[in-house]
Every structure is written in C-alpha cells, then in structure tokens.
Motif scaffolding. Sequence first.
Motif, PDB file in Angstrom:
ATOM      1  N   ALA A  72      19.456 -86.371 -85.891  1.00 34.48           N
ATOM      2  CA  ALA A  72      19.172 -84.924 -85.901  1.00 34.48           C
ATOM      3  C   ALA A  72      18.105 -84.596 -84.855  1.00 34.48           C
ATOM      4  O   ALA A  72      18.235 -83.612 -84.111  1.00 34.48           O
ATOM      5  CB  ALA A  72      18.717 -84.483 -87.293  1.00 34.48           C
ATOM      6  N   SER A  73      17.066 -85.434 -84.757  1.00 36.08           N
ATOM      7  CA  SER A  73      15.999 -85.164 -83.770  1.00 36.08           C
ATOM      8  C   SER A  73      16.536 -85.249 -82.352  1.00 36.08           C
ATOM      9  O   SER A  73      16.186 -84.433 -81.497  1.00 36.08           O
ATOM     10  CB  SER A  73      14.849 -86.159 -83.922  1.00 36.08           C
ATOM     11  N   ALA A  74      17.376 -86.268 -82.094  1.00 35.10           N
ATOM     12  CA  ALA A  74      17.957 -86.409 -80.758  1.00 35.10           C
ATOM     13  C   ALA A  74      18.838 -85.204 -80.432  1.00 35.10           C
ATOM     14  O   ALA A  74      18.822 -84.692 -79.307  1.00 35.10           O
ATOM     15  CB  ALA A  74      18.758 -87.702 -80.660  1.00 35.10           C
ATOM     16  N   PHE A  75      19.587 -84.745 -81.418  1.00 30.29           N
ATOM     17  CA  PHE A  75      20.430 -83.556 -81.210  1.00 30.29           C
ATOM     18  C   PHE A  75      19.556 -82.372 -80.776  1.00 30.29           C
ATOM     19  O   PHE A  75      19.859 -81.678 -79.801  1.00 30.29           O
ATOM     20  CB  PHE A  75      21.213 -83.206 -82.482  1.00 30.29           C
ATOM     21  N   SER A  76      18.459 -82.170 -81.509  1.00 31.44           N
ATOM     22  CA  SER A  76      17.568 -81.044 -81.180  1.00 31.44           C
ATOM     23  C   SER A  76      17.005 -81.175 -79.774  1.00 31.44           C
ATOM     24  O   SER A  76      16.883 -80.181 -79.050  1.00 31.44           O
ATOM     25  CB  SER A  76      16.416 -80.978 -82.172  1.00 31.44           C
ATOM     26  N   LYS A  77      16.654 -82.403 -79.410  1.00 30.65           N
ATOM     27  CA  LYS A  77      16.116 -82.617 -78.050  1.00 30.65           C
ATOM     28  C   LYS A  77      17.164 -82.273 -77.008  1.00 30.65           C
ATOM     29  O   LYS A  77      16.871 -81.667 -75.984  1.00 30.65           O
ATOM     30  CB  LYS A  77      15.707 -84.080 -77.877  1.00 30.65           C
ATOM     31  N   LYS A 127      16.860 -75.241 -71.718  1.00 32.05           N
ATOM     32  CA  LYS A 127      15.988 -75.144 -70.551  1.00 32.05           C
ATOM     33  C   LYS A 127      16.810 -74.879 -69.282  1.00 32.05           C
ATOM     34  O   LYS A 127      16.431 -74.081 -68.433  1.00 32.05           O
ATOM     35  CB  LYS A 127      15.226 -76.464 -70.409  1.00 32.05           C
ATOM     36  N   GLU A 128      17.951 -75.548 -69.212  1.00 31.74           N
ATOM     37  CA  GLU A 128      18.779 -75.412 -68.007  1.00 31.74           C
ATOM     38  C   GLU A 128      19.409 -74.042 -67.844  1.00 31.74           C
ATOM     39  O   GLU A 128      19.905 -73.706 -66.776  1.00 31.74           O
ATOM     40  CB  GLU A 128      19.877 -76.476 -68.009  1.00 31.74           C
ATOM     41  N   CYS A 129      19.432 -73.263 -68.923  1.00 30.66           N
ATOM     42  CA  CYS A 129      20.043 -71.932 -68.800  1.00 30.66           C
ATOM     43  C   CYS A 129      19.029 -70.845 -69.102  1.00 30.66           C
ATOM     44  O   CYS A 129      19.403 -69.692 -69.338  1.00 30.66           O
ATOM     45  CB  CYS A 129      21.276 -71.831 -69.699  1.00 30.66           C
ATOM     46  N   ASN A 130      17.751 -71.218 -69.135  1.00 26.94           N
ATOM     47  CA  ASN A 130      16.678 -70.246 -69.391  1.00 26.94           C
ATOM     48  C   ASN A 130      16.778 -69.539 -70.732  1.00 26.94           C
ATOM     49  O   ASN A 130      16.380 -68.387 -70.868  1.00 26.94           O
ATOM     50  CB  ASN A 130      16.612 -69.194 -68.278  1.00 26.94           C
ATOM     51  N   ALA A 131      17.336 -70.232 -71.716  1.00 24.72           N
ATOM     52  CA  ALA A 131      17.330 -69.675 -73.067  1.00 24.72           C
ATOM     53  C   ALA A 131      16.093 -70.210 -73.788  1.00 24.72           C
ATOM     54  O   ALA A 131      15.547 -71.241 -73.407  1.00 24.72           O
ATOM     55  CB  ALA A 131      18.596 -70.091 -73.810  1.00 24.72           C
ATOM     56  N   LYS A 132      15.682 -69.483 -74.821  1.00 26.82           N
ATOM     57  CA  LYS A 132      14.521 -69.943 -75.591  1.00 26.82           C
ATOM     58  C   LYS A 132      15.000 -70.912 -76.660  1.00 26.82           C
ATOM     59  O   LYS A 132      16.118 -70.803 -77.162  1.00 26.82           O
ATOM     60  CB  LYS A 132      13.861 -68.743 -76.281  1.00 26.82           C
ATOM     61  N   VAL A 133      14.148 -71.879 -76.998  1.00 29.12           N
ATOM     62  CA  VAL A 133      14.554 -72.780 -78.068  1.00 29.12           C
ATOM     63  C   VAL A 133      13.355 -73.108 -78.939  1.00 29.12           C
ATOM     64  O   VAL A 133      12.216 -73.190 -78.474  1.00 29.12           O
ATOM     65  CB  VAL A 133      15.219 -74.060 -77.487  1.00 29.12           C
ATOM     66  N   ILE A 158      16.809 -73.508 -83.187  1.00 30.07           N
ATOM     67  CA  ILE A 158      17.103 -72.087 -82.947  1.00 30.07           C
ATOM     68  C   ILE A 158      17.120 -71.867 -81.434  1.00 30.07           C
ATOM     69  O   ILE A 158      16.157 -72.200 -80.747  1.00 30.07           O
ATOM     70  CB  ILE A 158      16.024 -71.177 -83.574  1.00 30.07           C
ATOM     71  N   MET A 159      18.235 -71.351 -80.943  1.00 30.85           N
ATOM     72  CA  MET A 159      18.364 -71.099 -79.501  1.00 30.85           C
ATOM     73  C   MET A 159      18.559 -69.598 -79.342  1.00 30.85           C
ATOM     74  O   MET A 159      19.340 -68.991 -80.083  1.00 30.85           O
ATOM     75  CB  MET A 159      19.580 -71.875 -78.994  1.00 30.85           C
ATOM     76  N   GLU A 160      17.856 -69.011 -78.400  1.00 29.74           N
ATOM     77  CA  GLU A 160      17.941 -67.549 -78.264  1.00 29.74           C
ATOM     78  C   GLU A 160      18.142 -67.130 -76.822  1.00 29.74           C
ATOM     79  O   GLU A 160      17.477 -67.632 -75.927  1.00 29.74           O
ATOM     80  CB  GLU A 160      16.648 -66.923 -78.793  1.00 29.74           C
ATOM     81  N   TRP A 161      19.076 -66.220 -76.624  1.00 29.66           N
ATOM     82  CA  TRP A 161      19.286 -65.608 -75.314  1.00 29.66           C
ATOM     83  C   TRP A 161      19.160 -64.100 -75.494  1.00 29.66           C
ATOM     84  O   TRP A 161      19.930 -63.495 -76.218  1.00 29.66           O
ATOM     85  CB  TRP A 161      20.668 -65.999 -74.779  1.00 29.66           C
ATOM     86  N   LYS A 162      18.106 -63.561 -74.886  1.00 29.23           N
ATOM     87  CA  LYS A 162      17.831 -62.128 -75.074  1.00 29.23           C
ATOM     88  C   LYS A 162      17.459 -61.508 -73.732  1.00 29.23           C
ATOM     89  O   LYS A 162      16.283 -61.342 -73.417  1.00 29.23           O
ATOM     90  CB  LYS A 162      16.685 -61.961 -76.075  1.00 29.23           C
ATOM     91  N   TYR A 212      24.800 -71.612 -73.975  1.00 32.18           N
ATOM     92  CA  TYR A 212      24.517 -72.095 -72.613  1.00 32.18           C
ATOM     93  C   TYR A 212      25.388 -71.338 -71.596  1.00 32.18           C
ATOM     94  O   TYR A 212      24.891 -70.822 -70.594  1.00 32.18           O
ATOM     95  CB  TYR A 212      24.787 -73.599 -72.557  1.00 32.18           C
ATOM     96  N   ALA A 213      26.675 -71.266 -71.874  1.00 33.41           N
ATOM     97  CA  ALA A 213      27.594 -70.591 -70.945  1.00 33.41           C
ATOM     98  C   ALA A 213      27.279 -69.103 -70.842  1.00 33.41           C
ATOM     99  O   ALA A 213      27.276 -68.531 -69.742  1.00 33.41           O
ATOM    100  CB  ALA A 213      29.041 -70.804 -71.389  1.00 33.41           C
ATOM    101  N   ILE A 214      26.993 -68.498 -71.978  1.00 35.66           N
ATOM    102  CA  ILE A 214      26.691 -67.058 -72.015  1.00 35.66           C
ATOM    103  C   ILE A 214      25.428 -66.770 -71.193  1.00 35.66           C
ATOM    104  O   ILE A 214      25.369 -65.812 -70.417  1.00 35.66           O
ATOM    105  CB  ILE A 214      26.523 -66.598 -73.490  1.00 35.66           C
ATOM    106  N   ALA A 215      24.427 -67.627 -71.342  1.00 36.86           N
ATOM    107  CA  ALA A 215      23.172 -67.441 -70.612  1.00 36.86           C
ATOM    108  C   ALA A 215      23.367 -67.699 -69.119  1.00 36.86           C
ATOM    109  O   ALA A 215      22.886 -66.952 -68.276  1.00 36.86           O
ATOM    110  CB  ALA A 215      22.091 -68.357 -71.183  1.00 36.86           C
ATOM    111  N   LYS A 216      24.103 -68.767 -68.793  1.00 35.07           N
ATOM    112  CA  LYS A 216      24.356 -69.087 -67.383  1.00 35.07           C
ATOM    113  C   LYS A 216      25.091 -67.948 -66.686  1.00 35.07           C
ATOM    114  O   LYS A 216      24.845 -67.658 -65.520  1.00 35.07           O
ATOM    115  CB  LYS A 216      25.208 -70.360 -67.279  1.00 35.07           C
ATOM    116  N   ALA A 217      26.022 -67.348 -67.428  1.00 33.48           N
ATOM    117  CA  ALA A 217      26.797 -66.249 -66.840  1.00 33.48           C
ATOM    118  C   ALA A 217      26.013 -64.940 -66.885  1.00 33.48           C
ATOM    119  O   ALA A 217      26.480 -63.919 -66.371  1.00 33.48           O
ATOM    120  CB  ALA A 217      28.130 -66.112 -67.571  1.00 33.48           C
TER     121      ALA A 217
END
Length: 479
Positions: free
Chosen positions: A178-183, A190-196, A227-231, A281-286
Amino acid sequence: MHPKLTLTRKSQQIENLVLINSGNDTYPPGLFTKAEKEYIRIQKAVYKKDLVTIDRLDFRIFIYFPKPGQDQYKRLEECRKAGDKVACCLNDQRENKVVIYDTGGEHEEILAFAEGMALGSYQFLKYKSENKKENSLKEIQICSSVIEESRIERVNILTDAVCRCRTLINEPNSYLTASAFSKEVGKIAKECNAKVEVMNRNKIEALQMGGILGVNKGSGEPPTFTIMEWKPPAARNKNPVILVGKGIVFDSGGMNLKPGSTMQDMKDDMSGAAAVAAAIYAIAKAGLPVYIIGLMPATDNRPGPNAIVPGDVIRMQNGMNVEIVDTDAEGRLILADALSYARKFKPDLVIDLATLTGSAVRAVGKTAAVVMQSKAEKELIELRNSGFEVYERLVELPMWDDYADLLKSEVADIKNVGPPEAGSITAAKFLEKFTDFPYIHLDIAGPAFSDKRDSYRGQGGTGFGVRLLFNFITKITCH
Ligand code: BES
Ligand code: ZN
Ligand code: ZN
C-alpha cells in the motif's frame, strides 16, 4: 517504453508504411506498380483479406481495409486491433519506425489504428533478466496535412496513462505494498502537476475509518489513503467530480482464504485505484478544465493473527456497524469509508471503480464492466456512450431496493455479504448506503486483467477505465 506518435506534413514513402483504405482505392501517386495494385485488389476482393502486405527491399507497406457496414465504434475497435497486429509484426521484424499515411479523410481510423499500435507494444519486463525481448517500435509517425497536432498529443497522453495504469497493476505485491502504491501515485501526480496527499495509518485511525483498518488487521503492512487533486483555475465545476478506486494490493481473501487458483491474479485487485490515478494523470496532462479528486484507499487483505474473522462487527467511518460474514468481501469495506469521506466535498458526481465481485465476471465475462447508479441516471447514459466510443463497454444492472433487503443483519446495521445470487448488485447496494450524492459504481472485475494476451489490451493489467473516464470527463466539461 511504448512507441510515441509524431506528426509530419511532408510525405515520405521509403519507410514502413500503413495505408488505411475505406474503399476509394486511392493510393499515393507513384507508390504502387500496376501489378502491385492488381495484387492488392485480388487479396481484398477474392481472398477477402482486410490487411494486405507489400514487401519492398528495406521496408514494408501494410494496407488495411476497414470492414464496411459496421457501426462506427466497432469499426474503430477493429482499427485498434489491426494496429496491434501490424505493431506485433513490426516488433518481430525489429523495426523501430512506421508511418501511417493519410490518403485523405479517415482521421478517426488513423488515430485508432495508431492507438492500437502504441498500446499493443506495451511490455512489462521489469522482472525479466533473461530472454528480455524488448519491443523495437519507437515511433509511429502520422503523415497528414490536416490532422491537428493536439489530437496526436491526446493519443500520446492517453496511451501513456494506460501504460502507467497497466504497470501499477502488473507490479506484484512483493513490490507494490500500500505504501509503495501511494509513492507511485505521488510520482505520477508530480509529473502532471496534480496535488497529492497520502494519509498514513495514524490519519486513517484519527478519521476512524474502521473499514480500511478492519481489512488491514491481518496485514503486516500499514494501509494508506491517497488523495489526488486536479483543480485548474479554469475549472467549469465548482464542486468536484470524485473518482474512487479500490486499492487492494493483494486479495488473499483474508480468513475466508481464496481456494486453489482463484488467488492467482489477485495482485490486480488495485486496478480500480490504478485507473483512477492514471485517468486523473491524463486529465491533468491534457489540461482539461475540470475540478476532479481521486480517492484511493489501499491495503492488502490477508489472514494474520489479528485478522478480522467472520462474525466480527466493525464500525465504519460514518458510524455504521457492519457484520462481517465473509472477509473476502473486503473491497466494499475500504470503498465504503472512501465514499463516506467523499461526502465532505459535496461532490457533483462520484464514480467508483473496483474489481469487486466474481459475480460481475460471471454476468458479463471479460468483455465488459457492470455498472449501476443512484441519483445519476443522466450521467450514466453519458458514461455508457463513452464506453461504446472507446470500447470499454458497460452493462447496467438494477439498483432496486429489494436487493438492499438482502443485506439486513441480525446483529448489526448491515452485513457485508448477501446470498450467492445477485452478488454484484448487493455489493453496489452495500456501497450506496455510504453515499448521499449522485453516484455511479463500476465493477471492473472482468475486464481489468487478462491472463492471456488480448490484442492491444495486452496480457496482465489492461488499463480498463482510463480511456473511458478520460472520454467521459472530456465530454461533460468541454461540450
Ligand atoms: N477481488 C475479489 C473479486 C474478484 C474476483 C476480482 C475475480 C477479480 C476477479 C473480491 O474481493 C471478492 O473476493 N469478492 C467475493 C465476494 C463474495 C465473498 C461475496 C466474490 O466475488 O467471490
Ligand atoms: Zn475479496
Ligand atoms: Zn478483492
């Protein structure tokens, strides 16, 4: 790495070429001799071939004829599959570049074909030290004077997102705790400038998420809640759309241990969470103008000295008491806490994705996902349409209250499992108890994973849900 699409406006005819021909039989001038044209015609008309190959000394030409008379979506799916076939052939030949030549007009087909090529070239080789035959194809160039750059970029973003999703699924639990998944989600964000934000065990305890903590009790690893956020400032919606993904990094069944080979592929039980991370990720990248949040509760489900046992009662985040009938129905316990948590955002819509029930697989197999809704009838129609468009199809089951009655408990507020029949519906009715917002539930237990190669979907994690969600979010935000 899977191949990337590039765009050129200048025609080149001395490389591996793909031509998509829907019947006008127009070819780039001077490309074929008269005899070759006749050969192509015969292959198509007499031998009913839909893919014809012409060999030149140092390159190949593939001519693909989409079948006439099919519905548009089926036709595009056939293009993706043909793209996969050609990609396999080029990879076998150790070729690294191919040009898809726009002979005029078939733009959707060209992009679908390229998408199939890119997705079909995906590999997961991390644990291969010998016989590591890496695919050679690196570049899919589209030669067209009219296709917009932005459309090419979109396919690149999506194929990249799908491949990331697949890799998360394909990683075994020996690496992906679970920790590795979160990492990993942290890196993706980070690669798509979303908050986490990753909530650890302490935070999960402070929030009294009894469902997640209950499932985690048999594990040697702590749970996480990512929690990942794109706003973006230009977001069209004030209240968020929330995606919730089941993140069981391995499902042994817990004390109700899964029998025999049914445990084999259970590293895929975080496919929902992986699809959520990859879709955002895709939504943020686009740069889609949408306020969207992903909630990904994660843990493994194992029997251990402290594991929950049948008969236990656990208190969920929202205060409801759940009688555990079967510890193998763990997904709904972690999802329920995530759904309760989602309420505080006052979301416009919540969609969850989960490899939730064998019952969904028995109902529709690996071909489709099962879907149900509550207070989201219109949104479901849109989502189902997206499903046809990207060929990640959804079959709706009812959410009648009769099914909720099957979860009545003698000792607690509700039990986690009903009778053997209608298993995916009772699972959805269980989850619905933790919602008060427009809600869509997707049971992706069938299509999320394929133990043998399935055309461009590959072998292992398929990435089901990523293209679906991206298409749907594009439609509801950019109409
Ligand atoms: N992760 C499984 C569901 C599943 C089955 C996913 C097959 C992918 C392929 C889930 O946690 C589970 O074990 N569900 C049980 C529920 C039952 C105990 C009510 C099932 O469907 O058998
Ligand atoms: Zn289970
Ligand atoms: Zn499970």
